[in-house]
Motif scaffolding. Structure first.
Motif, short mmCIF file in Angstrom:
data_model
loop_
_atom_site.label_atom_id
_atom_site.label_comp_id
_atom_site.label_asym_id
_atom_site.label_seq_id
_atom_site.Cartn_x
_atom_site.Cartn_y
_atom_site.Cartn_z
N THR A 95 0.82 -1.22 0.00
CA THR A 95 0.00 0.00 0.00
C THR A 95 0.85 1.27 0.00
O THR A 95 0.33 2.36 -0.19
N GLY A 96 2.15 1.12 0.23
CA GLY A 96 3.02 2.30 0.29
C GLY A 96 3.34 2.76 1.69
O GLY A 96 4.10 3.70 1.89
N ARG A 97 2.76 2.09 2.69
CA ARG A 97 3.02 2.50 4.08
C ARG A 97 4.46 2.18 4.47
O ARG A 97 5.06 1.23 3.99
N ILE A 98 4.97 2.96 5.39
CA ILE A 98 6.34 2.77 5.89
C ILE A 98 6.30 1.77 7.03
O ILE A 98 5.37 1.76 7.83
N ARG A 100 0.04 5.72 -7.41
CA ARG A 100 0.74 4.52 -6.93
C ARG A 100 -0.06 3.31 -7.41
O ARG A 100 -1.27 3.23 -7.22
N ARG A 101 0.63 2.39 -8.03
CA ARG A 101 -0.03 1.26 -8.68
C ARG A 101 0.22 -0.01 -7.87
O ARG A 101 1.36 -0.31 -7.54
N PHE A 132 -10.50 -11.78 -1.54
CA PHE A 132 -9.37 -11.03 -0.98
C PHE A 132 -8.98 -9.91 -1.95
O PHE A 132 -8.75 -8.76 -1.55
N GLY A 133 -8.90 -10.24 -3.25
CA GLY A 133 -8.55 -9.25 -4.26
C GLY A 133 -9.53 -8.08 -4.29
O GLY A 133 -9.11 -6.92 -4.44
N GLU A 134 -10.81 -8.37 -4.10
CA GLU A 134 -11.82 -7.30 -4.10
C GLU A 134 -11.63 -6.38 -2.90
O GLU A 134 -11.76 -5.15 -3.02
N ARG A 135 -11.31 -6.96 -1.74
CA ARG A 135 -11.06 -6.13 -0.55
C ARG A 135 -9.84 -5.24 -0.76
O ARG A 135 -9.84 -4.06 -0.40
N VAL A 136 -8.82 -5.82 -1.37
CA VAL A 136 -7.60 -5.05 -1.66
C VAL A 136 -7.91 -3.92 -2.64
O VAL A 136 -7.43 -2.79 -2.49
N ALA A 137 -8.73 -4.22 -3.64
CA ALA A 137 -9.09 -3.21 -4.66
C ALA A 137 -9.85 -2.04 -4.04
O ALA A 137 -9.68 -0.89 -4.46
N MET A 138 -10.67 -2.33 -3.03
CA MET A 138 -11.42 -1.26 -2.35
C MET A 138 -10.51 -0.46 -1.42
O MET A 138 -10.62 0.76 -1.31
N ASN A 139 -9.62 -1.16 -0.74
CA ASN A 139 -8.82 -0.53 0.31
C ASN A 139 -7.61 0.23 -0.20
O ASN A 139 -7.26 1.29 0.33
N GLY A 168 -3.59 3.50 0.47
CA GLY A 168 -2.40 3.91 -0.29
C GLY A 168 -2.31 5.42 -0.43
O GLY A 168 -1.22 5.99 -0.33
N SER A 169 -3.46 6.09 -0.64
CA SER A 169 -3.45 7.56 -0.72
C SER A 169 -3.06 8.16 0.62
O SER A 169 -2.34 9.16 0.68
#
Length: 886
Positions: free
Chosen positions: A624-627, A779-780, A796-803, A808-809
């Motif tokens: 997601t880009g988190r540190i 961010r992709r 799982f993929g659908e949850r990731v797509a929503m989150n 990530g933003s």
């Protein structure tokens, strides 16, 4: 064109190839470096020699006639490394596919087979080259038999060629006399004894004078020096035995048919399939008319820099170029060397050693690294910054980090090593550090690697960085991530380095007190659990705990494992209220983890000199880009329970400093409102309403002012659950309600916030169509699970797509804030510094004189990190411990 036979010493060349190339393997884990190196050597030899015929001889494992004469023959040889042994059958399969004749004979060595074949070729008037790394074969040299010996010096391989006259010139003896030379001096590699006390120089003098051991023995009275004469007289039988062992047999019963050695159609379909399977990308280019392949194998010119003059020359060359790639090879605190590449075809390895140590090398390169005009690329800049600080270097114009670049292009990989980049971007095979050095107890040092292997590996490091730069930059541009990478990820490296460099101070006395307090609480809980169980047992043992809970106390069995009853956290959660022991066990587990991980664990990380913990901050872990924070993880302190929060009391500012903590208020929900363009949510945030109370009012149909604390708490779970794509089952578990009730909550939420439902559905549709999701700053994140035939994977993929777009933003925003806050503190020459980031929270160690200014800058920079339709809000608190700021 006249015929030319090329004979290959299979074992010798495989051995040389194995040590000459880094340990490579294909994607199936099959080791391939010796096979690849062998093929490169023989294919080059075929070309250079203009060979028309070829044969390869191998040793068999069975004993030879030499072992029968002398049991200790080759008795001191180390066994072949497993990684090489595994490749021997593979090279034979490859040679068979290439229709290259293989010769093996029981009772004889490959040398004997080669000797016989070369002898027979000479008999029929055909010129022959024998390629081997074994100088024993020099005895075969004649006017028509050439012995070619590959030799590696200072990083480049050359071939030494020996006809009869060359042997005489080099050793002062003829090829036949070379056998007698071996008989006198012996050969430690083959465990041939020779005559004690006679070395190479003495042996050459004796044989040059008398031409054979037998003739020297006949003149024993005149033989000099006297000691050699005495030793030869005493050990004459040993000398004759050694000569016999050293003599290559030239009349083995080998079936010789010159036509069977003819080189014909070595690039056939069977060979192609094997090369494809072994992933020999460059070799596949030799197959005309077959499937094209974009992979290439490396042809890199390697330069070893090990003198001050050579280093000066390299520095001068670097001053003339516009950009270069570098990689500092280290092992702990030990700098092995510096790899540098400034064009695509060659690379340099500056080897740190006694005459040219790390401090000297870095001093020589200081101006280069500090040059504004010279652009530099590297891999793992954050670690480099720590090294540069050690050598008082202030680097400039480091424009690209392939480590962070590879992560930015694809944040879902497990690793972003240079070997990964080599494969992904250049289709070049390079071993990982673990493949090169081994793992665990069997791991070896870089300095223990064969020098040529280290040179090849090290040169490739900078070369791959240099060559992948343009491709990686192009991918970043193509994906629209220029701003994300160059304005966020690259500048962030400096910020994370600063946080690591400063660290955070820990009061050891307070930490001891905290550990003692935990121990008292744990001991008390232990007693209470034993009392409730009516016996003592190991609470930490799932097996013993299972027996107590499900057999003795007869609690309902929730889940069974292969070894017995499950006592996992989710099981205890379902057993809540069934027995008072459950709450005690849950608390016991939390407190023992707190004690081991933090109360006791943190002591290992406190610096002896500065009493500060210097955590590592990773920007290439989370998709997601988190540190992330590691060694220790300061982002994972459990703050839901009071004793967890209390650990923050041990983190204190330096004298004359104070902590300022700034925390984004509900950043993910604010971003959701903006991204979904939901007017109700946007207005609520901009008017400063309590968003959880508003949701409770909307979802539970209760007037805003009459929302209870429980309803607000449940609405909060719904608000954040929606962000994470929560389903009815999970929400029912979290709120301890029925699945039906949870489903109603979610449906009511979407009725009141219809734009959110549309937005989340669009997130899934977008990701399914494109194979990835995007954040506000492009961010992709690839989501291959969406294409899975497995329902669980797809869900799982659908949850990731929503989150991902939301979380990530949020990660992008906090990174921008960190960079802007850090830059502001520096540009204003303040003593205050950013020392920690935990998700949506920044911790500043502020000088007492700068507190009000820092608070102002924090709010300004964080609230204006991005311009969106919702006001960003930051809560700022000060305190003398980290705990006091919350």
């Amino acid at each position: 064109m006249h015929d030319k036979v090329l004979l290959i010493d299979g074992n010798s060349i495989m051995n040389r190839a194995y040590y000459g190339l880094p340990l490579l393997s294909n994607s199936e884990g099959v080791y391939t470096n010796a096979v690849l190196g062998f093929l490169n050597i023989i294919l080059k030899a075929i070309k250079d020699e203009e060979a028309t015929h070829i044969g390869v001889a191998f040793d068999l494992k069975a004993p030879t006639f030499r072992h029968e004469k002398y049991k200790e023959y080759k008795g001191n040889r180390k066994g072949m490394p497993d990684e090489l042994r595994m490749q021997m059958p593979i090279i034979k399969d490859v040679l068979k596919a290439m229709d290259i004749s293989i010769f093996e004979m029981e009772g004889y060595e490959a040398d004997d087979v080669l000797g016989t074949l070369a002898h027979q070729c000479e008999k029929i008037g055909v010129d022959t080259t024998v390629l081997s790394g074994d100088r024993d074969l020099l005895q075969l040299a004649t006017k028509h038999i050439k012995i070619s010996i590959p030799k590696t010096k200072k990083g480049s391989t050359t071939i030494e060629n020996y006809f009869e006259a060359d042997v005489l010139e080099r050793y002062g003896v003829t090829p036949t006399e070379f056998i007698d030379l071996k008989g006198l001096m012996g050969d430690s590699s083959d465990n041939i004894p020779g005559v004690p006390g006679i070395g190479e120089k003495t042996a050459i003098k004796i044989i040059a004078t008398y031409h054979s051991i037998e003739e020297a023995y006949r003149h024993i009275d005149q033989l000099k020096p006297p000691r050699a004469a005495k030793n030869l007289e005493e050990h004459y039988d040993l000398a004759l035995l050694s000569k016999e062992l050293a003599t290559i047999c030239v009349d083995c019963d080998v079936c010789f048919d010159k036509d069977s050695l003819k080189i014909d159609n070595i690039y056939n379909e069977a060979t192609y399939k094997l090369f494809k399977q072994l992933e020999f990308k460059r070799l596949l280019e030799k197959f005309e008319g077959m499937e094209e392949d974009s992979y290439v194998e490396d042809l890199l010119t390697e330069h070893l820099i090990e003198t001050k003059e050579a280093l000066d020359q390299l520095v001068s060359q670097l001053q003339q170029v516009h950009k270069f790639a570098y990689y500092i090879l280290t092992e702990g605190m030990d700098m092995i060397g510096i790899s540098i590449a400034y064009n695509e075809n060659e690379a340099y390895f500056i080897k740190c050693q006694e005459s040219m140590d790390d401090a000297f090398c870095m001093a020589q390169l200081k101006d280069i690294f500090e040059s504004h005009d010279l652009q530099k690329m590297t891999h793992g800049l954050k670690e480099d910054l720590h090294l540069f600080n050690r050598y008082k270097i202030e680097p400039k114009s480091i424009v690209f980090d392939t480590f962070v670049g590879a992560y930015t292009v694809n944040p879902t990989r497990d690793t972003y090593g240079i070997d990964d980049i080599a494969n992904d971007y250049l289709k070049v095979m390079l071993p990982s550090q673990d493949e090169l050095l081994g793992k665990g107890k069997s791991r070896i040092s870089y300095r223990a690697i064969e020098p040529q292997q280290l040179l090849t590996y090290a040169c490739h490091l900078s070369s791959i960085i240099y060559r992948s730069y343009d491709l990686m930059h192009a991918a970043i541009e193509e994906y629209g991530m220029h701003e994300l990478f160059y304005n966020i990820e690259m500048p962030l490296i400096q910020v994370l380095y600063d946080m690591e460099y400063y660290g955070i101070k820990v009061d050891s006395v307070l930490l001891h007190d905290y550990a003692d307090k935990l121990k008292v609480m744990i001991d008390l809980l232990e007693s209470e659990i034993y009392e409730l169980a009516d016996e003592t047992f190991n609470i930490k043992s799932p097996k013993q705990l299972g027996v107590i809970l499900f057999e003795k106390l007869k609690l309902p069995v929730i889940k069974k494992t292969k070894t017995g009853y499950s006592t996992a956290a989710e099981v205890l959660e379902k057993l809540k209220g069934e027995h008072p022991i459950i709450d005690k066990i849950s608390e016991y587990r939390q407190l023992t983890k707190l004690k081991s991980t933090y109360a006791d664990g943190l002591f290992d990380y406190i610096g002896k000199e500065d009493s500060r913990i210097h955590s590592s901050f990773q920007q290439t872990i989370a998709a997601t880009g988190r540190i992330s924070s590691t060694e220790p993880n300061l982002q994972n302190i459990p703050i839901r329970m009071e004793m967890g929060r209390e650990i923050r009391k041990v983190f204190v500012p330096e004298d004359d400093y104070i902590f300022i903590d700034a925390d984004y208020s509900q950043i993910e929900l604010r971003l959701l409102a903006h991204l979904a363009e939901d007017e109700t949510l946007i207005n609520a945030f901009n008017e400063g309403q309590d968003i959880h109370r508003l949701t409770a009012s909307q979802v539970f149909h209760v007037p805003f002012d009459e929302v209870s604390s429980l309803e607000r708490s449940n609405a909060k779970a719904v608000n954040f659950g929606i962000v994470y794509g929560i389903g009815a089952f999970s929400l029912s578990q979290d709120l301890h309600i029925t699945r039906k009730e949870a489903q109603e909550y979610i449906q009511n939420y979407f009725k009141k916030y219809p734009s959110v439902k549309i937005y989340l559905d669009n997130c899934i549709r977008y990701a399914k169509n494109r194979g990835y999701s995007l954040t506000m700053l492009q961010r992709r994140r690839p989501i291959p699970e969406l294409a899975s035939s497995n329902f669980m994977q797809r869900s799982f993929g659908e949850r990731v797509a929503m989150n991902t777009p939301i979380q990530g933003s949020a990660a992008d925003v906090i990174k921008i804030a960190m960079i802007n806050v850090s830059n502001k503190l520096k540009s204003e020459n303040l003593r205050s510094r950013l020392i920690l980031q935990v998700h949506d929270e920044l911790l500043i160690e502020a000088h007492r004189d700068e507190v009000e200014l820092v608070k102002q800058y924090l709010v300004e920079e964080m609230e204006n990190a991005v311009q969106i339709s919702v006001k960003m809000k930051v809560d700022v608190n000060i305190g003398m411990t980290w705990y006091d700021t919350k």
